[in-house]
Design a protein around this motif. Sequence first.
Motif, short mmCIF file in Angstrom:
data_model
loop_
_atom_site.label_atom_id
_atom_site.label_comp_id
_atom_site.label_asym_id
_atom_site.label_seq_id
_atom_site.Cartn_x
_atom_site.Cartn_y
_atom_site.Cartn_z
N VAL A 7 33.11 41.71 27.06
CA VAL A 7 32.97 41.14 28.40
C VAL A 7 32.34 39.75 28.27
CG1 VAL A 7 31.82 41.37 30.62
CG2 VAL A 7 32.73 43.40 29.47
N LYS A 8 33.01 38.76 28.82
CA LYS A 8 32.46 37.40 28.81
C LYS A 8 31.83 37.08 30.17
CE LYS A 8 33.43 32.63 27.90
NZ LYS A 8 34.01 31.79 26.90
N VAL A 9 32.53 37.40 31.25
CA VAL A 9 32.07 37.07 32.60
C VAL A 9 32.45 38.22 33.54
CG1 VAL A 9 32.38 35.50 34.56
CG2 VAL A 9 32.41 34.59 32.23
N ILE A 10 31.53 38.55 34.45
CA ILE A 10 31.85 39.43 35.57
C ILE A 10 31.45 38.67 36.83
CG2 ILE A 10 31.43 41.63 36.72
CD1 ILE A 10 30.67 42.80 34.01
N ASN A 11 32.43 38.28 37.61
CA ASN A 11 32.16 37.52 38.83
C ASN A 11 31.74 38.44 39.97
OD1 ASN A 11 32.74 35.04 37.65
ND2 ASN A 11 34.91 35.15 38.19
N ALA A 12 31.11 37.85 40.96
CA ALA A 12 30.71 38.60 42.16
C ALA A 12 31.95 38.98 42.95
CB ALA A 12 29.78 37.74 43.02
N GLU A 13 31.80 40.01 43.75
CA GLU A 13 32.90 40.46 44.61
C GLU A 13 33.23 39.40 45.64
OE1 GLU A 13 32.87 43.82 47.86
OE2 GLU A 13 32.85 44.69 45.84
N GLN A 14 34.53 39.16 45.88
CA GLN A 14 34.99 38.19 46.87
C GLN A 14 35.70 38.92 48.00
OE1 GLN A 14 37.50 35.19 45.04
NE2 GLN A 14 36.45 35.47 43.09
N GLN A 15 35.28 38.70 49.22
CA GLN A 15 35.94 39.28 50.39
C GLN A 15 37.00 38.28 50.82
OE1 GLN A 15 34.81 42.44 51.49
NE2 GLN A 15 36.73 42.46 52.61
N ARG A 23 37.40 41.37 42.55
CA ARG A 23 36.35 40.99 41.62
C ARG A 23 37.01 40.67 40.30
NH1 ARG A 23 30.91 44.58 40.55
NH2 ARG A 23 29.73 42.90 39.59
N GLU A 24 36.58 39.57 39.66
CA GLU A 24 37.22 39.13 38.43
C GLU A 24 36.34 39.40 37.21
OE1 GLU A 24 39.73 35.47 40.45
OE2 GLU A 24 37.83 35.04 39.46
N LEU A 25 37.00 39.79 36.15
CA LEU A 25 36.37 40.09 34.87
C LEU A 25 37.08 39.25 33.81
CD1 LEU A 25 34.77 42.12 32.88
CD2 LEU A 25 36.91 43.40 32.87
N VAL A 26 36.33 38.64 32.91
CA VAL A 26 36.93 37.92 31.79
C VAL A 26 36.55 38.67 30.52
CG1 VAL A 26 37.05 35.76 30.49
CG2 VAL A 26 36.81 35.71 32.98
N VAL A 27 37.58 39.05 29.75
CA VAL A 27 37.40 39.74 28.47
C VAL A 27 37.87 38.81 27.37
CG1 VAL A 27 38.17 41.70 27.07
CG2 VAL A 27 37.69 42.03 29.49
N THR A 28 37.07 38.67 26.33
CA THR A 28 37.44 37.87 25.17
C THR A 28 37.91 38.81 24.07
OG1 THR A 28 35.81 36.18 25.74
CG2 THR A 28 36.65 36.17 23.48
N THR A 29 39.16 38.64 23.66
CA THR A 29 39.72 39.50 22.62
C THR A 29 39.09 39.16 21.27
OG1 THR A 29 41.57 38.00 22.19
CG2 THR A 29 41.91 39.74 23.85
N GLU A 30 39.12 40.12 20.38
CA GLU A 30 38.55 39.92 19.04
C GLU A 30 39.69 39.92 18.04
OE1 GLU A 30 35.69 43.10 18.93
OE2 GLU A 30 34.17 41.83 19.86
N GLU A 31 40.25 38.75 17.84
CA GLU A 31 41.35 38.56 16.90
C GLU A 31 41.21 37.19 16.25
OE1 GLU A 31 44.75 39.18 19.38
OE2 GLU A 31 44.07 37.76 20.86
N GLN A 32 42.15 36.80 15.41
CA GLN A 32 42.04 35.52 14.72
C GLN A 32 41.88 34.36 15.70
OE1 GLN A 32 45.22 34.61 12.00
NE2 GLN A 32 44.29 32.68 11.36
N TYR A 33 42.66 34.38 16.77
CA TYR A 33 42.56 33.36 17.81
C TYR A 33 42.18 34.06 19.11
CZ TYR A 33 45.07 30.68 14.31
OH TYR A 33 45.45 30.06 13.15
N PRO A 34 40.87 34.25 19.37
CA PRO A 34 40.42 34.99 20.56
C PRO A 34 40.97 34.38 21.86
CG PRO A 34 38.58 34.57 19.08
CD PRO A 34 39.74 33.77 18.57
N GLN A 35 41.34 35.25 22.77
CA GLN A 35 41.86 34.85 24.07
C GLN A 35 40.87 35.28 25.15
OE1 GLN A 35 44.98 33.15 24.28
NE2 GLN A 35 44.55 33.11 22.09
#
Length: 124
Positions: A7-15, A23-35
């Motif tokens: 988990v990189k970012v968890i944004n607040a809930e948006q109405q 609500r938005e979540l950003v996940v950073t993958t764990e690979e040679q070129y992380p996304q």
Amino acid sequence: MEISGKVKVINAEQQVSAAFKKRELVVTTEEQYPQHIMIEFTQDKCDLLNNYRPGEAVKVSINLRGREWTNPQGETKYFNSIQGWRIEKLQAEAPQGQVPPMPAKEAFEPAANYKEEEHDDLPF
């Protein structure tokens, strides 16, 4: 489909409207070129993110969504989104190089009432 990473970012809930929230979540993958993958959780799924913090390893179940939109000038545009519907913590992997514990010594001792000459049914 699933995405695993930290988990990189968890944004607040948006109405967004009276009937729609996200609500938005950003996940950073764990690979040679992380996304850095942004995943939307909507409506009642927003609450799934309450127990997670940045830095935690997670696996997120997702659906890909696509939309078509025609602007006032008549041009058609296409939009994609990644929608999350389940999230779970990944367990820390066991340290490598550890040998599993040996069974108790009793497991290797022969039976006390065993007599070899009584059980010899081999043809040689």
